[in-house]
Design an enzyme around this catalytic site. Structure first.
Site, PDB file in Angstrom:
ATOM      1  N   TYR A 129      39.653  43.951  30.210  1.00 38.13           N
ATOM      2  CA  TYR A 129      41.059  43.640  29.962  1.00 38.13           C
ATOM      3  C   TYR A 129      41.328  43.234  28.514  1.00 38.13           C
ATOM      4  CZ  TYR A 129      42.116  44.019  34.929  1.00 38.13           C
ATOM      5  OH  TYR A 129      42.296  44.485  36.205  1.00 38.13           O
ATOM      6  N   LYS A 180      27.236  43.522  37.214  1.00 42.60           N
ATOM      7  CA  LYS A 180      26.659  44.842  37.487  1.00 42.60           C
ATOM      8  C   LYS A 180      25.573  45.105  36.434  1.00 42.60           C
ATOM      9  CE  LYS A 180      26.711  48.623  39.959  1.00 42.60           C
ATOM     10  NZ  LYS A 180      26.366  48.686  41.386  1.00 42.60           N
ATOM     11  N   ASP A 213      29.224  45.078  43.732  1.00 41.44           N
ATOM     12  CA  ASP A 213      29.496  45.921  44.910  1.00 41.44           C
ATOM     13  C   ASP A 213      29.005  45.253  46.194  1.00 41.44           C
ATOM     14  OD1 ASP A 213      27.048  46.345  43.681  1.00 41.44           O
ATOM     15  OD2 ASP A 213      27.047  48.522  43.919  1.00 41.44           O
ATOM     16  N   ASP A 237      39.376  40.244  39.181  1.00 45.83           N
ATOM     17  CA  ASP A 237      40.694  40.711  39.611  1.00 45.83           C
ATOM     18  C   ASP A 237      40.576  41.435  40.953  1.00 45.83           C
ATOM     19  OD1 ASP A 237      43.354  41.335  39.645  1.00 45.83           O
ATOM     20  OD2 ASP A 237      43.292  42.769  37.997  1.00 45.83           O
ATOM     21  N   ASP A 241      41.673  39.857  45.091  1.00 42.74           N
ATOM     22  CA  ASP A 241      42.662  40.418  46.024  1.00 42.74           C
ATOM     23  C   ASP A 241      42.000  40.702  47.373  1.00 42.74           C
ATOM     24  OD1 ASP A 241      44.531  40.437  43.896  1.00 42.74           O
ATOM     25  OD2 ASP A 241      45.417  42.316  44.574  1.00 42.74           O
TER      26      ASP A 241
HETATM   27 MG    MG Z   1      45.420  41.338  40.291  1.00 45.46          MG
END
Ligand code: MG
Ligand code: NAI
Length: 340
Positions: A129, A180, A213, A237, A241
């Site tokens: 980001y 990762k 993962d 992020d 969720d």
């Molecule tokens: Mg989000």
């Protein structure tokens, strides 16, 4: 909850940015709940998001940034398509390097398990980001993922301090790092090894690490085994969720962006255009965000009262339709405010 406690004051100035869509519903509903605490707030309203962009061509006005910096904390709703230019940018400007996302099962909510109670700590300033994108040749696009030792040390220290704090409250005292490193050998290799370096300063806190993962699967299969989970920006992020989905959905997920100087508080969800304007958005995520803000301000008693009032409302199913109730956003918040 490790949130930098500010000095308790007689009055707090809060920068309120409703933003777009359901932000315009869940934020005022939460402000009513905060008013009911009796804590002396001055709410200073500021604009950001799609609507102000359409009017002025600027999604995050300079004036809003200045107001945010002048206040004791910022309460933010949601932005729409301008989210990257608004909230991602504001987190960077205020250098709120830790994004704190609690995942907690409340009674009366359809959760995957009833003993889920952990916190995702997401690095908030870099990773994918960072926004360094390019079209290097025709049709070939790149995004640069930035991992720095400085940001890693800061976020891991934050996560361990939080685990220490939670241990005092009877939690396990464990930090799980997720990455990762098998594929992103250099950047996430560093992320993982710096995690274990910082861990040496916290011998009383347990540690482990998983690939992102697999972590995603464990967050569904055995979410009750986590205490504090620390990760980089994009992974955090996505993971948060999904984690919200295990405790009733995005309507239940609060967050705090914490830095050394500023605190920016927002629900995890976006502007939800599919339900905006219908009065059915669940205000819980934003009310719980208000609870995090109260703790940051050092108003722990008021925070406890709001959380308890909300628990009662959830248990009695006095909720919006997404949680099986029939109330509107404001009616549900009013039920909470009444009990504060
Ligand atoms: Mg989000
Ligand atoms: P979203 O979080 O807005 O909505 C996803 C789904 O969850 C929708 O079905 C929505 O109805 C539901 N939902 C979200 N919050 C809810 C609540 N409080 N009560 C009940 N249901 C709720 O994400 P989506 O749809 O991917 O994005 C919509 C817009 O929001 C986009 O323009 C996106 O850029 C923006 N966005 C902004 C964010 C921010 O400002 N922090 C974060 C995520 C998305």
């Amino acid at each position: 909850m490790y949130l930098k406690n500010k000095t308790v004051k007689d009055m707090y100035k809060i920068c309120v940015i409703e933003g777009d869509g359901i932000g315009r519903e869940v934020v005022p509903a939460t402000v009513n709940v905060l008013k009911a605490t009796g804590v002396d707030f001055e709410f200073v309203h500021a604009e950001a998001g799609d609507e102000v962009f359409e009017k002025t061509g600027v999604a995050l006005p300079e004036e809003t940034i200045n107001t945010a910096k002048e206040c004791d904390a910022v309460l933010f709703g949601a932005a729409g398509e301008t989210a990257a230019d608004v909230i991602v940018k504001l987190r960077k400007i205020l250098n709120t390097y830790a994004n704190v996302r609690p995942v907690k099962a409340y009674k009366g909510i359809n959760c995957l398990k009833d003993n889920i109670d952990y916190v995702i700590v997401r690095e908030n300033t870099e990773g994918l980001y960072k926004g360094i994108e390019a079209e290097i040749t025709d049709g070939v696009y790149t995004a640069t993922r930035v991992i720095t030792r400085e940001a890693c040390e800061k976020i891991f220290k934050f996560a361990f301090e939080m685990a220490k704090d939670r241990k005092k409250q009877g939690k396990e005292g464990k930090v799980t790092c997720t990455h990762k490193a098998n594929v992103l050998k250099l950047s996430d290799g560093a992320f993982k090894s710096i995690f274990y370096e910082v861990a040496k300063n916290y011998p009383e806190i347990k540690t482990n690490d998983f690939y992102i993962d697999a972590m995603n699967m464990y967050a569904v299969l055995r979410p009750e085994t986590f205490d504090v989970v620390v990760t980089s920006n994009l992974f955090g992020d996505i993971l948060s969720d999904g984690a919200a989905g295990t405790v009733g959905g995005l309507g239940m997920a609060p967050s705090a962006n914490i830095g050394d100087e500023y605190g920016l508080f927002e629900p995890v969800h976006g502007s939800a255009p599919d339900i905006a304007g219908k009065g059915i958005a669940n205000p819980t995520a934003t009310i719980l965000t208000g609870v995090l803000m109260l703790r940051y301000l050092g108003e722990n008693k008021a925070a406890d009262r709001v959380e308890k009032a909300l628990e009662e409302v959830l248990e009695n199913k006095l909720t919006t339709p997404d949680l099986g109730g029939t109330l509107t956003t404001f009616e549900m918040a009013e039920e909470v405010a009444k009990r504060v």
